[in-house]
Each structure stands twice: as C-alpha cells, then as structure tokens.
Design a protein around this motif. Sequence first.
Motif, short mmCIF file in Angstrom:
data_model
loop_
_atom_site.label_atom_id
_atom_site.label_comp_id
_atom_site.label_asym_id
_atom_site.label_seq_id
_atom_site.Cartn_x
_atom_site.Cartn_y
_atom_site.Cartn_z
N THR A 166 0.85 -1.19 0.00
CA THR A 166 0.00 0.00 0.00
C THR A 166 0.88 1.23 0.00
O THR A 166 1.82 1.33 0.81
N ILE A 167 0.62 2.16 -0.91
CA ILE A 167 1.38 3.41 -0.96
C ILE A 167 0.82 4.38 0.07
O ILE A 167 -0.39 4.65 0.10
N ILE A 168 1.70 4.91 0.92
CA ILE A 168 1.31 5.82 1.99
C ILE A 168 1.47 7.27 1.55
O ILE A 168 0.64 8.13 1.87
N THR A 169 2.56 7.58 0.87
CA THR A 169 2.78 8.92 0.32
C THR A 169 3.10 8.79 -1.16
O THR A 169 3.68 7.79 -1.59
N GLU A 170 2.75 9.79 -1.92
CA GLU A 170 3.02 9.76 -3.35
C GLU A 170 3.38 11.17 -3.82
O GLU A 170 2.51 11.99 -4.11
N GLY A 171 4.68 11.45 -3.82
CA GLY A 171 5.15 12.72 -4.34
C GLY A 171 5.35 13.82 -3.32
O GLY A 171 5.86 14.89 -3.65
#
Length: 415
Positions: free
Chosen positions: A50-55
């Motif tokens: 699961t991606i928690i932060t993106e960018g």
Amino acid sequence: MKIAEDGSWCWFQDERALLIDNKVFFTGVTSKGYNTVSEWNLDDNSSKTTIITEGSLPADDHNVGSLMLRPDGKILTVYSGHTYDDSVRYRTTVNPFDISEWTDESSFIANAKVCYSNTYYLEEADLTYNFFRGNGNNPHYMVSKDYGDSWTFGGRLFEFPGRSYLRYASDGKNRVHFITTDGHPRHMNNNIYHGYIENGNAYKSDGTLVGPLSTTENSKFKPSDFTIVFDGDLETREDVGWTSDIQLDENGTPYFVFTVAKDPVSRGERFNVSKGGFDNRYHYAIWDDGKWVENEIAFGGSRLYPDENEYTGLISLNPKDKNILYFSGDVHPVTGDPLLVDGERRYEIFRGERLDEESPWEFTPVTFNSKEDNFRPIVLADENREIVLWLTGRYTTYKDYQLKVYGKVIQKKNG
C-alpha cells in the motif's frame, strides 16, 4: 523469495517490520520516494503493498517510517523527511491488522527540521512514544495518550553540539533502552554508549540515575553521560564506531551490535574519500554480570559507496535469540577475503550462530554467487521460526537506488 518489487530502508527507524501471527508487515521507500507499507502472508507467500505517500517527499531511504502494533490491533506508521521540513507525519490503519485502508495523513509540527521515527507503546504508562531527530540534530521525543491518533511534544533527550545516532529497544512495559554515538562517524571518532529511560528518568546501564528526563526544549544530557561500551578513543582517528541494532532478551537485558571502521579518512573529509572505507568490522556487545562485554565477531568489508565510508551492508539481531544474527558483507566474514562474482565484489547475506556465550560464532551464507548486491537485513522471530528480510539491487546513494525486498523463513530445529 522476492516480496516487494521496489523498496528501501535506512536503519535509524524502528520497528521497520512486524511479525503478527502469520503475516509480516514492513515499511519501505520506493525509488521514486513513495512511502509504502507491505504485507507478506506466510501461509501462501503472497504479498501486497500500500502506498502511503506519493510525491510529497523526495526519493530518500531515510524517509522510511516506523510501524507499531497498537493495543486495539490497528497499525500506526510514523515517518518524516530527511531533514526536509518540521513535520512528523503519521497515519493509522482504519481496521485492525489490515493495511489496505489508512486514515488521512496528520502531522505533528516539531521545533526544527526532523528526521527518523522510533515508535513504542509502554503498557504500564499507557503512553506511546516517538523518538526523532530534531533541533540541533539532537534526539527528541513526542508522546501520545491515544495510541498515536494525536501527539504532544515530550522533551529533548540530548543537548550538545553533536549529531548522535541512536538505536532504541523497548520492553513494551515501562523501559526504553538506547545505544548512541557521539556523532556521525565522518565528523567524530565515536565511542558507543548505552542507557535507558524509565518512569521519566534516565539511567546508566547499571541503574545509576543520570537525571530526570527533559520535558522541555532543553536537556542537560549528552551521550557521554551514559555508560561507555566501546571506547573508540575520541582523540584518535581509528576504530570509529557506529550503532547498528539493539534487542532485549527474555529478561529485558540488552544486547547489541555495531560497526567499527578500521580505515577511516580524515575527520570531515568529503573529497579524498577513496582512501578509506574498505575495512569495516562487526562487533557484538552484551550486558553480563553487571558489566558490558564486547568483541569483534566478523569482517564487514567495504562501504556501500564513497563519501559514506561507514555505510556497511549492516548487521541485525534475532530478537528472540541473542546467539543468532544476520549481516551483509562483500568479504568472507572470517578471513576478510573479497567475495567475487564474475570478477566483481558482491555483498551477500550471512547468518551467524553460536551455541552459547562461550562458543565461537559460526557463519553460513543465506545468499551466494549473487548477480546483485544484498544488504541491510532485518530479523523477525517467534518461538518457531526466524524471518530475515533484505534489500537486493543497485544502491548508488541514499537518494539513488533501485532495490527489491527479499525474505526467507527458517524454521526452528526441534530439540
């Protein structure tokens, strides 16, 4: 087996991985800088991320988050940039033991740019602590009364003109142990010290009171106020220590590992870095009968890349057995001879074990003849097995890497 296609981690955050029943949860930072939490199901060897932060944060393995299992079964992650801003970020799973859905990101605004997260719940106080690096590059802590849903500033652990590197371990009840350096090994010759925090006070290894824990922006403590375990001789540029991992045995007694650079370049050197960093050693320390006993146990080999000449492949401990550990090196652990694959030095993962504290360490390879480097192991364990995670691939700098996460389960031998 490969359990994540894109991930990385630093080693000044904990816990970076949890073993909960038959699932392994671990944090990472992708090559693009996305913070992730992954799950490896040991029943069917499936994995998901699961991606928690993106960018919102740049690519940097120092941004990796800590994980903590809350008493209600939900999982808390705390993370920050690498001295990027003053925000300590945190999120919690919406449901227990399920990483598929998280609360929105919240932030605790600290007193300066921050780095690192080390998050522990203390049952007797019913409080959650997060230790982070803040103002003056000194360690600080924040406190939560609701398992990490909200936070308040706790205080400052050290106040001195140095950038110490701490590793922490908690008994989960009322005590948090730490090991620390004087500073970064590039800038300090570095001893290693141990102390612990309990019920609002700080102590040396033998229980001698150092003083009350700071509850303000200032502190009377510095690393040398605590118990020296490894004397690197602060005046001499050799035998430079750096903390690696600390665990507690079934009685709450600490044991830990650290690295020692035998060929460091001059203090603060940023240009002629190729003149050193090729002979790092692994050391083991244990508290025994009221004193620390520490020894060199293995060759660690060369640095991962120039300029960070003390970045080794790293060593980590089995949290359930003080006589088992894992480490990475590009040399044979006993002879120091280079490990060559197709004419190039290659980092491999080794397992170390001894029968008891009086016996010699025996080393067996976990990886061998690898086409890519393997490093930074993390070890989990329960009564029946031990699990090692590690990174495989290209590591050019802490901001430039392309790494996969691998894992292996080793069942405990009966009898």
